[in-house]
Design an enzyme around this catalytic site. Structure first.
Site, PDB file in Angstrom:
ATOM      1  N   ASP A   1      43.490  44.977  27.111  1.00  0.00           N
ATOM      2  CA  ASP A   1      42.904  45.719  25.994  1.00  0.00           C
ATOM      3  C   ASP A   1      43.933  45.698  24.860  1.00  0.00           C
ATOM      4  OD1 ASP A   1      44.812  47.645  26.606  1.00  0.00           O
ATOM      5  OD2 ASP A   1      43.383  49.285  26.892  1.00  0.00           O
TER       6      ASP A   1
ATOM      7  N   CYS B   1      46.920  46.734  30.311  1.00  0.00           N
ATOM      8  CA  CYS B   1      46.525  47.726  29.310  1.00  0.00           C
ATOM      9  C   CYS B   1      47.775  48.526  28.957  1.00  0.00           C
ATOM     10  CB  CYS B   1      45.351  48.583  29.790  1.00  0.00           C
ATOM     11  SG  CYS B   1      45.649  49.598  31.254  1.00  0.00           S
TER      12      CYS B   1
ATOM     13  N   THR C   1      48.898  51.493  30.147  1.00  0.00           N
ATOM     14  CA  THR C   1      49.554  52.002  31.348  1.00  0.00           C
ATOM     15  C   THR C   1      49.360  51.110  32.573  1.00  0.00           C
ATOM     16  OG1 THR C   1      47.572  53.218  31.963  1.00  0.00           O
ATOM     17  CG2 THR C   1      49.195  54.387  30.599  1.00  0.00           C
TER      18      THR C   1
ATOM     19  N   HIS D   1      51.561  42.174  52.020  1.00  0.00           N
ATOM     20  CA  HIS D   1      50.894  43.154  52.890  1.00  0.00           C
ATOM     21  C   HIS D   1      49.428  43.359  52.542  1.00  0.00           C
ATOM     22  CE1 HIS D   1      54.769  45.405  54.285  1.00  0.00           C
ATOM     23  NE2 HIS D   1      55.020  44.122  54.059  1.00  0.00           N
TER      24      HIS D   1
ATOM     25  N   HIS E   1      48.077  43.227  58.948  1.00  0.00           N
ATOM     26  CA  HIS E   1      47.707  43.349  57.529  1.00  0.00           C
ATOM     27  C   HIS E   1      46.258  42.911  57.299  1.00  0.00           C
ATOM     28  CE1 HIS E   1      51.628  44.654  56.559  1.00  0.00           C
ATOM     29  NE2 HIS E   1      52.225  43.504  56.778  1.00  0.00           N
TER      30      HIS E   1
END
Ligand code: RB5
Length: 142
Positions: free
Chosen positions: A8, A65, A67, A98, A134
């Site tokens: 964004d 973005c 954050t 993992h 996993h």
């Protein structure tokens, strides 16, 4: 390896640096936008990248973005997507080994370009462990 990348407005400047880096590595990248710094909605670009990952058009996705949080929330709503928000190299390596993460999310307001590129390289260069435990754990949610 084929990648899709989206951002964004909060991630637009970092995405430009990431694209340069990936080009220098010779990696094929589909850039779904956004294409400038104008305010826009991150779920739009998350969906474009996750659709390409789920279709098998690309191997992995990168979402940026401000954050990284909004992108990771949106991406993880899509079945088949295992999006990891990583702001350190250890997490980028561990989530490939993992979780077999298929989308990397980052916040451009959290990490500088130097660290972001190290995180991306680690994510791209680390294979899934293929360990039974996993595979079993991932099967709970994907
Ligand atoms: C945009 O201001 C910002 O909210 C967005 O880039 C992202 O950080 C959302 O999670």
């Amino acid at each position: 390896m084929k990648l899709a990348i989206g951002c964004d407005h909060g991630g637009f400047e970092l995405k430009k640096e990431v694209l340069q880096h990936l080009a220098a590595r010779g990696i094929e990248v589909t850039d779904v936008g956004c294409n400038d710094g104008a305010s826009c909605d991150y779920p739009v670009y998350s969906k474009k990248v996750t659709d390409l990952v789920n279709a098998g058009t690309v191997d992995l996705g990168i979402l940026i973005c401000g954050t990284g949080i909004g992108m990771s929330m949106a991406a993880n709503k899509e079945p088949g997507i295992r999006a990891a928000l990583c702001h350190d190299v250890f997490s980028a390596k561990a989530t490939r080994e993992h979780n077999n993460a298929n989308v990397l999310c980052m916040g451009a307001r959290v990490v500088g370009a130097g660290l972001a590129l190290m995180i991306i390289d680690t994510f791209l260069d680390t294979p899934f462990s293929e360990d039974e435990r996993h595979i079993r754990r991932i099967s709970y949610f994907s």
